[in-house]
Motif scaffolding. Structure first.
Motif, PDB file in Angstrom:
ATOM      1  N   ASP A   1     -29.187  -0.314  -5.088  1.00 28.53           N
ATOM      2  CA  ASP A   1     -27.949  -0.495  -5.856  1.00 28.53           C
ATOM      3  C   ASP A   1     -26.981  -1.429  -5.142  1.00 28.53           C
ATOM      4  O   ASP A   1     -27.032  -1.608  -3.921  1.00 28.53           O
ATOM      5  N   THR A   2     -26.079  -2.008  -5.915  1.00 28.54           N
ATOM      6  CA  THR A   2     -24.990  -2.799  -5.362  1.00 28.54           C
ATOM      7  C   THR A   2     -23.796  -1.882  -5.113  1.00 28.54           C
ATOM      8  O   THR A   2     -23.525  -0.973  -5.903  1.00 28.54           O
ATOM      9  N   ALA A   3     -23.111  -2.103  -4.009  1.00 36.75           N
ATOM     10  CA  ALA A   3     -21.858  -1.400  -3.729  1.00 36.75           C
ATOM     11  C   ALA A   3     -20.723  -2.414  -3.718  1.00 36.75           C
ATOM     12  O   ALA A   3     -20.891  -3.540  -3.252  1.00 36.75           O
ATOM     13  N   MET A   4     -19.570  -2.022  -4.250  1.00 40.93           N
ATOM     14  CA  MET A   4     -18.402  -2.904  -4.266  1.00 40.93           C
ATOM     15  C   MET A   4     -17.165  -2.121  -3.854  1.00 40.93           C
ATOM     16  O   MET A   4     -17.009  -0.964  -4.229  1.00 40.93           O
ATOM     17  N   THR A   5     -16.313  -2.767  -3.068  1.00 39.27           N
ATOM     18  CA  THR A   5     -15.048  -2.154  -2.695  1.00 39.27           C
ATOM     19  C   THR A   5     -13.901  -3.068  -3.098  1.00 39.27           C
ATOM     20  O   THR A   5     -13.984  -4.287  -2.933  1.00 39.27           O
ATOM     21  N   VAL A   6     -12.864  -2.477  -3.638  1.00 36.91           N
ATOM     22  CA  VAL A   6     -11.648  -3.194  -4.035  1.00 36.91           C
ATOM     23  C   VAL A   6     -10.511  -2.692  -3.157  1.00 36.91           C
ATOM     24  O   VAL A   6     -10.248  -1.489  -3.099  1.00 36.91           O
ATOM     25  N   VAL A   7      -9.873  -3.608  -2.457  1.00 36.30           N
ATOM     26  CA  VAL A   7      -8.761  -3.239  -1.578  1.00 36.30           C
ATOM     27  C   VAL A   7      -7.482  -3.133  -2.398  1.00 36.30           C
ATOM     28  O   VAL A   7      -7.119  -4.063  -3.122  1.00 36.30           O
ATOM     29  N   MET A   8      -6.812  -2.003  -2.281  1.00 34.55           N
ATOM     30  CA  MET A   8      -5.478  -1.832  -2.849  1.00 34.55           C
ATOM     31  C   MET A   8      -4.497  -1.982  -1.698  1.00 34.55           C
ATOM     32  O   MET A   8      -4.511  -1.209  -0.734  1.00 34.55           O
ATOM     33  N   ALA A   9      -3.670  -3.030  -1.787  1.00 35.36           N
ATOM     34  CA  ALA A   9      -2.747  -3.376  -0.699  1.00 35.36           C
ATOM     35  C   ALA A   9      -1.308  -3.112  -1.112  1.00 35.36           C
ATOM     36  O   ALA A   9      -0.988  -3.032  -2.306  1.00 35.36           O
ATOM     37  N   ALA A  10      -0.436  -2.981  -0.124  1.00 34.98           N
ATOM     38  CA  ALA A  10       0.989  -2.779  -0.392  1.00 34.98           C
ATOM     39  C   ALA A  10       1.640  -4.122  -0.705  1.00 34.98           C
ATOM     40  O   ALA A  10       1.301  -5.150  -0.107  1.00 34.98           O
ATOM     41  N   LYS A  11       2.559  -4.121  -1.641  1.00 34.60           N
ATOM     42  CA  LYS A  11       3.267  -5.349  -1.993  1.00 34.60           C
ATOM     43  C   LYS A  11       3.875  -5.981  -0.749  1.00 34.60           C
ATOM     44  O   LYS A  11       4.416  -5.291   0.111  1.00 34.60           O
ATOM     45  N   GLY A  12       3.770  -7.295  -0.655  1.00 37.93           N
ATOM     46  CA  GLY A  12       4.243  -8.005   0.524  1.00 37.93           C
ATOM     47  C   GLY A  12       3.123  -8.443   1.441  1.00 37.93           C
ATOM     48  O   GLY A  12       3.288  -9.368   2.234  1.00 37.93           O
ATOM     49  N   TYR A  13       1.985  -7.776   1.373  1.00 40.22           N
ATOM     50  CA  TYR A  13       0.826  -8.136   2.184  1.00 40.22           C
ATOM     51  C   TYR A  13       0.271  -9.480   1.702  1.00 40.22           C
ATOM     52  O   TYR A  13       0.262  -9.727   0.507  1.00 40.22           O
ATOM     53  N   PRO A  14      -0.142 -10.395   2.595  1.00 43.21           N
ATOM     54  CA  PRO A  14      -0.347 -10.238   4.030  1.00 43.21           C
ATOM     55  C   PRO A  14       0.879 -10.561   4.884  1.00 43.21           C
ATOM     56  O   PRO A  14       0.749 -10.730   6.090  1.00 43.21           O
ATOM     57  N   GLY A  15       2.044 -10.671   4.274  1.00 39.55           N
ATOM     58  CA  GLY A  15       3.279 -10.835   5.043  1.00 39.55           C
ATOM     59  C   GLY A  15       3.766  -9.493   5.532  1.00 39.55           C
ATOM     60  O   GLY A  15       3.061  -8.769   6.230  1.00 39.55           O
TER      61      GLY A  15
END
Length: 426
Positions: free
Chosen positions: A330-344
């Motif tokens: 199977d394929t695995a996928m991850t989606v990053v949920m980041a905080a507003k302002g990132y990558p700053g």
């Protein structure tokens, strides 16, 4: 057996989740510890307070708690030589020595090794001053690839479209934008092609492949905006065909391990090769001395073998006794949920409600979370890694974004096109 995992991000949550399933821990009532960990890791390991920079304290904890294996997750303690201190105290470690970790700790070190071992990579110039760097630009054509020589949390690379932009970026680097990491700079020729990640395990002599992935470094959809530590990934990266994998092992990975051993700095642990697939074949972009983040998350979701068994074999020099590890088709996928302002500068403290996100095919790995009055809140730039599996990339993408849709994180954001290259191909 007791195992200690050092680190507190999404990578370490994925490692702890997989190690907790290991027979090595289950046998004889073994325990899994993590330092510092995070609220997600607390579900599968006992959290302890340790300063990774205090080598003596880490060694003492291992001796007092009969730790049979230490897994060092992040790159900084590896470059700082923590693995050496532990080995000196006869504690088994999964991770390279300080000398070997220079493969990630210094871009120039890796480039010089490539020259010595004949490993295909981009042409480069190593610069130790702003004036030298600006002069060196004349030997390259735009776009210019500028890299801070040292560790910069995955953000020390700038692709400058013209000389003016390159001058500005170099002034920032030598001016301290990346701290000590930018005291020296490597300028590289721009390589055309598609990037992919290849992983291998080694005990310093034996080398075995350990999966492929494709990361998404830019912050915005369509690979736009500044570089980040990674906004999502999927595995396997089928763009790395069997022929390309064989070429990568033969021309890049094997020569690296042989040269490191020849130079008296044998490499132990996971070797993460960032590749550019060019018309001339795969070329090395860079090495990391640890699992990628978020690539580790998708690898752990697919891994069927006992992770602890392979890590122990690397640490003890017995990897040759094991077969190649097995991964689910199977394929695995991850989606990053980041905080507003990132990558700053990311917004911290945003409330998070995970909802009914987890199932047999979906898992949320905590990357930058903490508890405030018993409630989950954001405490970093990359906050959650929502990961899922499916029969193919499209199915994995559907499952991952379905799980993302169940997360209530108003002050967060995420890319909506993770896996787009593979889906476009198919």
């Amino acid at each position: 057996m007791n195992i200690l995992v050092l680190g507190g991000g999404g990578r370490e949550h994925a490692l702890c989740w997989k190690l907790a399933q290991s027979a090595a821990i289950a046998k004889d009532g073994g325990k899994l510890y993590a330092a510092p960990g995070n609220p997600g890791i607390a579900e599968c390991a006992e959290l302890v307070t340790l300063d990774e920079k205090d080598h003596g304290a880490v060694v003492s904890f291992c001796e007092e708690n009969a730790i049979g294996l230490v897994v060092i997750g992040p790159e900084a303690p590896l470059v700082d030589g923590l693995a050496d201190s532990l080995r000196a105290a006869n504690v088994a470690v999964f991770g390279p020595s300080k000398a070997a970790a220079q493969l990630e700790g210094s871009k120039n070190f890796t480039k010089a090794l490539c020259d010595k071992a004949g490993i295909p990579t981009a042409g480069y110039v190593h610069c130790t001053s702003l004036e030298q760097a600006k002069a060196a630009l004349a030997t390259f054509s735009p776009p210019f690839v500028l890299k801070a020589d040292g560790l910069a949390a995955g953000k020390g690379v700038v692709i400058a479209e013209n000389e003016e932009h390159a001058h500005e970026a170099l002034e920032d680097m030598f001016g301290g934008a990346f701290g000590d990491a930018g005291a020296e700079v490597v300028i590289e020729e721009f390589m055309e092609g598609e990037e992919a990640s290849f992983f291998a395990l080694t005990d310093g002599e034996t080398v075995i492949p350990f999966g492929t992935a494709q990361d998404h470094k830019r912050v915005g959809d369509g690979d736009t905006g500044p570089n980040t530590g990674g906004m999502g990934a999927y595995s396997p990266a089928r763009v790395l065909t069997e022929a390309l994998l064989a070429e990568t092992m033969e021309r890049i990975v094997f020569p690296t391990v042989r040269q490191m051993a020849k130079d008296g700095t044998p490499y132990v642990g996971v070797l993460y090769a960032g590749l550019m697939l060019t018309d001339e074949g795969p070329k090395l972009v860079e090495y990391n001395a640890r699992f990628g983040d978020p690539e580790c998350q998708v690898l752990m979701m697919r891994l069927e073998s006992d992770l602890a068994q392979y890590m122990l074999a690397c640490a003890s020099g017995s990897l040759a006794a094991l077969p190649e590890p097995t991964f689910a088709d199977d394929t695995a996928m991850t989606v990053v949920m980041a905080a507003k302002g990132y990558p700053g500068t990311p917004e911290k403290g945003g409330a998070i409600v995970l909802g009914d996100t987890e199932s047999e095919a979906a898992k949320v790995f905590h990357a930058g979370t903490s508890l405030k009055n018993g409630s989950l809140v954001a405490n970093g730039g990359r906050v959650l890694n929502v990961t899922a599996t499916g029969a193919d990339t499209r199915a994995a993408q559907d499952a991952a974004y379905a799980a993302v849709g169940k997360v209530d994180f108003p002050s967060g954001f995420y890319r909506k096109d993770i896996g787009w290259r593979e889906i476009a191909r198919t």
